[in-house]
Write an enzyme that holds these catalytic residues in place. Structure first.
Site, PDB file in Angstrom:
ATOM      1  N   GLU A 124     -11.573  -5.145   9.673  1.00  0.00           N
ATOM      2  CA  GLU A 124     -10.781  -3.917   9.443  1.00  0.00           C
ATOM      3  C   GLU A 124     -11.127  -3.746   7.483  1.00  0.00           C
ATOM      4  OE1 GLU A 124      -6.394  -1.740   8.363  1.00  0.00           O
ATOM      5  OE2 GLU A 124      -6.242  -4.067   8.555  1.00  0.00           O
TER       6      GLU A 124
ATOM      7  N   LYS B  81      11.763  -8.490   2.066  1.00  0.00           N
ATOM      8  CA  LYS B  81      10.088  -9.448   0.712  1.00  0.00           C
ATOM      9  C   LYS B  81       9.670  -9.040   0.634  1.00  0.00           C
ATOM     10  CE  LYS B  81       7.082 -12.122   0.279  1.00  0.00           C
ATOM     11  NZ  LYS B  81       6.059 -11.431  -0.809  1.00  0.00           N
ATOM     12  N   HIS B  82       9.250  -8.117  -0.627  1.00  0.00           N
ATOM     13  CA  HIS B  82       8.192  -7.140  -0.977  1.00  0.00           C
ATOM     14  C   HIS B  82       6.703  -7.581  -1.106  1.00  0.00           C
ATOM     15  CE1 HIS B  82       6.519  -3.137  -0.970  1.00  0.00           C
ATOM     16  NE2 HIS B  82       7.836  -2.402  -1.486  1.00  0.00           N
TER      17      HIS B  82
ATOM     18  N   GLU C  74       3.380  -4.479  12.633  1.00  0.00           N
ATOM     19  CA  GLU C  74       3.102  -3.227  12.161  1.00  0.00           C
ATOM     20  C   GLU C  74       2.069  -3.800  11.766  1.00  0.00           C
ATOM     21  OE1 GLU C  74       0.342  -1.212  10.837  1.00  0.00           O
ATOM     22  OE2 GLU C  74       1.896  -0.296   9.501  1.00  0.00           O
ATOM     23  N   LEU C  75       0.437  -4.151  12.293  1.00  0.00           N
ATOM     24  CA  LEU C  75      -1.126  -5.307  11.932  1.00  0.00           C
ATOM     25  C   LEU C  75      -1.495  -4.282  11.578  1.00  0.00           C
ATOM     26  CD1 LEU C  75       0.009  -8.376  13.676  1.00  0.00           C
ATOM     27  CD2 LEU C  75       1.246  -7.790  12.142  1.00  0.00           C
TER      28      LEU C  75
ATOM     29  N   CYS D  22      -3.018   1.191   6.878  1.00  0.00           N
ATOM     30  CA  CYS D  22      -3.228   0.548   8.202  1.00  0.00           C
ATOM     31  C   CYS D  22      -4.359   1.793   9.226  1.00  0.00           C
ATOM     32  CB  CYS D  22      -2.207  -0.045   8.984  1.00  0.00           C
ATOM     33  SG  CYS D  22      -2.277  -1.303   7.549  1.00  0.00           S
TER      34      CYS D  22
ATOM     35  N   ASN E  90       0.765  -1.225  -0.611  1.00  0.00           N
ATOM     36  CA  ASN E  90       0.132   0.236   0.096  1.00  0.00           C
ATOM     37  C   ASN E  90       0.830   1.207   0.108  1.00  0.00           C
ATOM     38  OD1 ASN E  90       1.062  -0.980   2.690  1.00  0.00           O
ATOM     39  ND2 ASN E  90      -1.476   0.403   3.274  1.00  0.00           N
TER      40      ASN E  90
ATOM     41  N   GLY F 204       1.378  -5.837   7.792  1.00  0.00           N
ATOM     42  CA  GLY F 204       1.232  -6.370   6.552  1.00  0.00           C
ATOM     43  C   GLY F 204      -0.035  -7.340   7.425  1.00  0.00           C
ATOM     44  N   SER F 205      -0.835  -8.026   7.320  1.00  0.00           N
ATOM     45  CA  SER F 205      -1.860  -8.635   7.800  1.00  0.00           C
ATOM     46  C   SER F 205      -1.414  -8.658   9.030  1.00  0.00           C
ATOM     47  CB  SER F 205      -2.598  -9.456   6.860  1.00  0.00           C
ATOM     48  OG  SER F 205      -1.947 -10.751   7.192  1.00  0.00           O
TER      49      SER F 205
END
Length: 453
Positions: free
Chosen positions: A358, A153-154, A227-228, A261, A130, A205-206
């Protein structure tokens, strides 16, 4: 590994993923590079980061267009993202030596006791699509400057951005191997993280992805920062400046197509101003331009992927079926590309997707509350705890209420945002650890006590 333009459905390019031998070679290269890189004086590492800032600014149009093509961010926002990345590099180039200076402690006469900050080694970063540049730079700028090396690792839908970020550090003069991109799928993360050569990991991410990384890292006793997701409240009290709360609220919900997020997702509005605020919010949403992300006139581009848009729409439809009131939007646009309109839901029933999950797109859910106490209760009624925004003309009242909000950060009369000068991160299901500022650069160092008798 394909890059597909979500605005047109056009296949942009195809990339060959790294095979096992290539990953093995890159891990070896990271390890050997670290042994030399950790000995480079901090001032030289700061100078290289200044170079990286220059590279970002010199190429901001090209990098922004790459972002826009791969994940649909409006071009003006993409340019702003590259500029923010350069700012973060500037910040750590100026302050890293202060953040990492030795800390001296009380000790017996004639002795010296201090804490020094040694790098850990190769750090694996699993990053999302994002904010494909910002998410990476905000880990790489501090961690590399602290003496670690990076393995990115994108997300698989932004491979061009991943390789462009590798280019940034190469052109800035970093040694080969200080920052490497691993073109691999998510299924490879577990084995890479378990490898002894990888010393720590950070993930944005998730929730499921974060739990998987935390589980593997825990088995191998490796430090992680996660960071979720978030379902951030945007609280508008009875004494708020409605003009400012409206203007910022629209931006906070729809920036980057709502795919953030820390976007304002749950609008919690005092009953005294509820009707006016909702009417104006709907009108402002309907006034936004949804369209070609390459146009500077566009406010909202496509969602990053048709499947993600379909998932968002399912959440909206299930919530409406459960009894939520749809005031505007709510249907994918009848045009080529993954375009979803700004959407407002009110009277949201407890337990429906719009209430508990979310919503990763331009969908605002609005709650009416009787007073500040109820606003805080509703704000905290979520498994997430990333950020919050609170609007009141009484700053002391705002600061008092901020202490009662369960979140990693609370912004009073401002939208929630990440800023290299202040710590960023969440609690509960939003993750743990902090990025940015002094706290961020110290997440992946060995805080070593040195006692000199």
């Amino acid at each position: 590994m394909e890059a597909v333009n979500p605005a047109t459905g056009e296949r942009l390019d195809v990339y060959d993923p790294d095979d096992d031998d290539t990953v093995e070679r890159k891990l070896d290269h990271a390890t050997s590079t670290f042994e030399d890189w950790r000995e480079v004086p901090l001032r030289e590492r700061e100078e290289l980061l200044e170079n990286a800032s220059d590279v970002l600014r010199e190429n901001k149009q090209r990098y922004a267009e790459l972002m826009t093509r791969e994940m649909g961010k409006p071009i003006t926002q993409a340019i702003a993202e590259v500029e923010k990345c350069a700012w973060a590099c500037d910040h750590y180039a100026e302050y890293a030596h202060k953040y990492l200076s030795d800390e001296h402690h009380p000790s017996p006469p004639g002795t010296e006791v201090k804490t020094v900050h040694d790098p850990l080694g190769p750090v694996l970063a699993v990053m999302p699509w994002n904010y494909p540049f910002w998410q990476v730079i905000r880990f790489a700028a501090p961690y590399l400057t602290a003496g670690n090396v990076g393995l990115l690792k994108h997300a698989s839908n932004v491979p061009g951005c991943a390789l462009a970020l590798e280019e940034v550090f190469a052109e800035a003069g970093y040694p080969d191997g200080a920052f490497q991109t691993l073109l691999v799928g998510s299924s490879n993360v577990d084995s890479i993280l378990a490898d002894d050569r990888v010393r720590a990991a950070t993930l944005t991410g998730s929730g499921p992805a974060g739990r998987a990384v935390a589980e593997t890292a825990g088995k191998h006793l490796k430090k992680t920062v996660l960071e979720l997701g978030g379902s951030d409240p945007f609280i508008v009290l009875d004494d708020a400046d409605l003009d400012a709360a409206l203007k910022t609220g629209v931006q906070a919900r729809t920036l980057n197509g709502g795919q953030s997020c820390i976007a304002a997702k749950r609008f919690i509005v005092h009953t005294d101003v509820y009707d006016e605020y909702v009417d104006r919010l709907v009108a402002a949403f309907e006034d936004l331009t949804v369209g070609d992300p390459m146009s500077e006139e566009t406010d909202i581009g496509p969602q990053a992927d048709p499947d993600l848009m379909a998932e968002l729409h399912d959440q909206v439809q299930e919530s409406v079926d459960a009894g939520a009131t749809l005031l505007t939007g709510g249907e994918p646009l009848a045009r080529t590309g993954a375009f979803y309109p700004p959407t407002v839901l009110t009277a949201v029933p407890s337990g429906c997707p719009a209430d508990t999950e979310e919503m990763f797109g331009p969908v605002a859910t609005v709650y009416e509350v009787a007073d500040a106490d109820e606003a805080i209760t509703v704000a905290n009624d979520t498994r997430f705890g990333l950020g919050a925004s609170l609007w009141t003309s009484d700053r002391e009242r705002g600061q008092r209420l901020a202490r009662d909000i369960s979140a990693g950060c609370v912004y009073i009369n401002e939208m929630t945002k990440s800023d290299p000068r202040v710590p960023f991160g969440g609690i509960k299901d939003a993750g743990y650890g902090r990025e940015l500022s002094e706290m961020g650069i110290k997440e992946f160092v060995n805080k070593k006590t040195v006692w000199v008798e």
